[in-house]
Write a protein that holds these residues in place. Structure first.
Motif, PDB file in Angstrom:
ATOM      1  N   TRP A 164      85.034  34.288  43.457  1.00 37.30           N
ATOM      2  CA  TRP A 164      83.811  34.964  44.128  1.00 37.30           C
ATOM      3  C   TRP A 164      83.901  36.194  43.569  1.00 37.30           C
ATOM      4  CZ3 TRP A 164      88.834  34.430  46.223  1.00 37.30           C
ATOM      5  CH2 TRP A 164      89.588  35.380  46.525  1.00 37.30           C
ATOM      6  N   GLU A 165      82.675  36.834  43.566  1.00 40.66           N
ATOM      7  CA  GLU A 165      82.417  38.105  43.036  1.00 40.66           C
ATOM      8  C   GLU A 165      82.077  39.348  44.310  1.00 40.66           C
ATOM      9  OE1 GLU A 165      78.809  40.006  40.082  1.00 40.66           O
ATOM     10  OE2 GLU A 165      79.479  37.907  39.723  1.00 40.66           O
ATOM     11  N   ALA A 166      82.903  40.323  43.928  1.00 36.21           N
ATOM     12  CA  ALA A 166      82.781  41.343  44.893  1.00 36.21           C
ATOM     13  C   ALA A 166      82.728  42.739  44.037  1.00 36.21           C
ATOM     14  CB  ALA A 166      83.939  41.516  45.830  1.00 36.21           C
ATOM     15  N   ASN A 167      81.765  43.419  44.243  1.00 40.09           N
ATOM     16  CA  ASN A 167      81.605  44.732  43.443  1.00 40.09           C
ATOM     17  C   ASN A 167      81.521  44.331  41.871  1.00 40.09           C
ATOM     18  OD1 ASN A 167      81.619  46.301  45.884  1.00 40.09           O
ATOM     19  ND2 ASN A 167      83.726  46.075  45.930  1.00 40.09           N
ATOM     20  N   ASN A 168      80.758  43.605  41.752  1.00 39.59           N
ATOM     21  CA  ASN A 168      80.755  43.291  40.063  1.00 39.59           C
ATOM     22  C   ASN A 168      82.078  43.049  39.552  1.00 39.59           C
ATOM     23  OD1 ASN A 168      77.713  43.712  39.994  1.00 39.59           O
ATOM     24  ND2 ASN A 168      78.264  45.845  39.756  1.00 39.59           N
ATOM     25  N   LYS A 169      83.175  42.188  40.338  1.00 38.36           N
ATOM     26  CA  LYS A 169      84.333  41.957  39.579  1.00 38.36           C
ATOM     27  C   LYS A 169      84.559  40.714  40.252  1.00 38.36           C
ATOM     28  CE  LYS A 169      87.943  44.186  41.075  1.00 38.36           C
ATOM     29  NZ  LYS A 169      89.038  45.082  41.270  1.00 38.36           N
ATOM     30  N   LYS A 170      84.863  39.629  39.595  1.00 36.43           N
ATOM     31  CA  LYS A 170      85.233  38.257  39.703  1.00 36.43           C
ATOM     32  C   LYS A 170      86.739  38.229  40.290  1.00 36.43           C
ATOM     33  CE  LYS A 170      81.808  35.776  37.509  1.00 36.43           C
ATOM     34  NZ  LYS A 170      81.316  34.727  36.834  1.00 36.43           N
ATOM     35  N   SER A 206      82.624  21.132  42.343  1.00 28.08           N
ATOM     36  CA  SER A 206      82.448  22.442  42.808  1.00 28.08           C
ATOM     37  C   SER A 206      80.962  22.619  43.389  1.00 28.08           C
ATOM     38  CB  SER A 206      82.413  23.342  41.646  1.00 28.08           C
ATOM     39  OG  SER A 206      84.117  23.076  41.173  1.00 28.08           O
ATOM     40  N   PHE A 207      80.838  23.705  44.045  1.00 30.86           N
ATOM     41  CA  PHE A 207      79.443  24.185  44.623  1.00 30.86           C
ATOM     42  C   PHE A 207      79.406  25.529  44.944  1.00 30.86           C
ATOM     43  CE2 PHE A 207      81.776  22.918  48.478  1.00 30.86           C
ATOM     44  CZ  PHE A 207      81.400  23.842  49.246  1.00 30.86           C
ATOM     45  N   GLY A 208      78.228  26.249  44.801  1.00 30.93           N
ATOM     46  CA  GLY A 208      78.312  27.639  45.041  1.00 30.93           C
ATOM     47  C   GLY A 208      77.547  28.053  46.371  1.00 30.93           C
ATOM     48  N   ILE A 209      77.682  29.120  46.802  1.00 35.17           N
ATOM     49  CA  ILE A 209      77.123  29.635  48.071  1.00 35.17           C
ATOM     50  C   ILE A 209      76.615  30.996  47.583  1.00 35.17           C
ATOM     51  CG2 ILE A 209      77.450  30.624  50.340  1.00 35.17           C
ATOM     52  CD1 ILE A 209      78.018  27.740  50.222  1.00 35.17           C
ATOM     53  N   LEU A 210      75.248  31.274  47.991  1.00 39.34           N
ATOM     54  CA  LEU A 210      74.638  32.649  47.595  1.00 39.34           C
ATOM     55  C   LEU A 210      74.100  33.128  49.170  1.00 39.34           C
ATOM     56  CD1 LEU A 210      72.379  31.651  44.475  1.00 39.34           C
ATOM     57  CD2 LEU A 210      74.582  33.248  44.525  1.00 39.34           C
ATOM     58  N   GLN A 251      82.862  41.752  51.738  1.00 44.71           N
ATOM     59  CA  GLN A 251      81.646  41.568  51.303  1.00 44.71           C
ATOM     60  C   GLN A 251      81.627  41.147  49.784  1.00 44.71           C
ATOM     61  OE1 GLN A 251      78.634  44.370  52.359  1.00 44.71           O
ATOM     62  NE2 GLN A 251      78.506  43.466  54.398  1.00 44.71           N
ATOM     63  N   ILE A 252      80.934  39.941  49.803  1.00 41.18           N
ATOM     64  CA  ILE A 252      80.795  39.412  48.287  1.00 41.18           C
ATOM     65  C   ILE A 252      79.180  39.090  47.914  1.00 41.18           C
ATOM     66  CG2 ILE A 252      83.034  38.705  48.352  1.00 41.18           C
ATOM     67  CD1 ILE A 252      81.711  35.693  48.896  1.00 41.18           C
ATOM     68  N   SER A 253      79.163  38.958  46.585  1.00 43.61           N
ATOM     69  CA  SER A 253      77.693  38.595  46.369  1.00 43.61           C
ATOM     70  C   SER A 253      77.492  37.004  46.129  1.00 43.61           C
ATOM     71  CB  SER A 253      77.187  39.136  45.223  1.00 43.61           C
ATOM     72  OG  SER A 253      78.141  39.096  44.136  1.00 43.61           O
ATOM     73  N   SER A 254      78.914  36.273  45.750  1.00 39.62           N
ATOM     74  CA  SER A 254      78.541  34.720  45.411  1.00 39.62           C
ATOM     75  C   SER A 254      79.930  34.270  45.651  1.00 39.62           C
ATOM     76  CB  SER A 254      77.808  34.447  44.308  1.00 39.62           C
ATOM     77  OG  SER A 254      78.731  35.062  43.111  1.00 39.62           O
ATOM     78  N   ILE A 255      80.027  32.853  45.782  1.00 43.42           N
ATOM     79  CA  ILE A 255      81.118  32.356  45.803  1.00 43.42           C
ATOM     80  C   ILE A 255      81.102  30.786  45.321  1.00 43.42           C
ATOM     81  CG2 ILE A 255      80.969  31.563  48.204  1.00 43.42           C
ATOM     82  CD1 ILE A 255      84.157  31.833  48.244  1.00 43.42           C
ATOM     83  N   LEU A 257      77.118  38.486  51.192  1.00 39.57           N
ATOM     84  CA  LEU A 257      77.917  37.478  52.194  1.00 39.57           C
ATOM     85  C   LEU A 257      79.176  38.067  52.718  1.00 39.57           C
ATOM     86  CD1 LEU A 257      77.712  34.480  49.678  1.00 39.57           C
ATOM     87  CD2 LEU A 257      76.673  34.619  51.908  1.00 39.57           C
ATOM     88  N   ASN A 258      79.561  37.811  53.969  1.00 44.31           N
ATOM     89  CA  ASN A 258      81.015  38.103  54.452  1.00 44.31           C
ATOM     90  C   ASN A 258      81.848  37.223  54.059  1.00 44.31           C
ATOM     91  OD1 ASN A 258      80.295  40.880  55.373  1.00 44.31           O
ATOM     92  ND2 ASN A 258      79.048  39.763  57.047  1.00 44.31           N
ATOM     93  N   LEU A 259      83.071  37.291  53.540  1.00 39.73           N
ATOM     94  CA  LEU A 259      84.031  36.247  53.247  1.00 39.73           C
ATOM     95  C   LEU A 259      85.132  36.575  53.907  1.00 39.73           C
ATOM     96  CD1 LEU A 259      85.064  33.577  51.549  1.00 39.73           C
ATOM     97  CD2 LEU A 259      85.583  35.474  49.848  1.00 39.73           C
ATOM     98  N   GLU A 260      85.686  35.456  54.611  1.00 40.14           N
ATOM     99  CA  GLU A 260      87.106  35.640  55.144  1.00 40.14           C
ATOM    100  C   GLU A 260      87.583  34.459  54.681  1.00 40.14           C
ATOM    101  OE1 GLU A 260      88.805  37.065  59.300  1.00 40.14           O
ATOM    102  OE2 GLU A 260      87.533  35.241  59.419  1.00 40.14           O
TER     103      GLU A 260
END
Length: 78
Positions: free
Chosen positions: A50-56, A29-33, A17-21, A2-5
């Motif tokens: 959010w998770e980016a590069n295996n880091k929250k 609360s709700f998640g986006i994949l 870029q992220i993998s989830s939020i 995902l592209n997060l701004e």
């Protein structure tokens, strides 16, 4: 991916870029994949995580709006 701004009225807080939020929606609360259906939602006070590069990473917000379309997550925060 995902592209997060994340934007505030005064500056760009995050872009990448992220993998989830997970977002604090008004109804909970709700998640986006990746490949999530298009959505627009208001956000309440809480944490965006959010998770980016295996880091929250996380950000406390006082509310805002999120739009998800074509793997782009745009968050406007107060």
């Amino acid at each position: 991916m995902l592209n997060l701004e994340i934007l505030s009225p005064t500056k760009k807080i995050y872009e990448g870029q992220i993998s989830s939020i997970v977002l604090p929606g008004d109804l909970g609360s709700f998640g986006i994949l990746p490949n999530h259906a298009p959505i627009i939602s208001t956000l309440s006070k809480g944490k965006i995580i959010w998770e980016a590069n295996n880091k929250k990473e996380e950000l406390e917000i006082n509310g805002g709006v999120v739009e998800v379309i074509n793997n782009k997550v745009s968050v406007l925060v107060k």
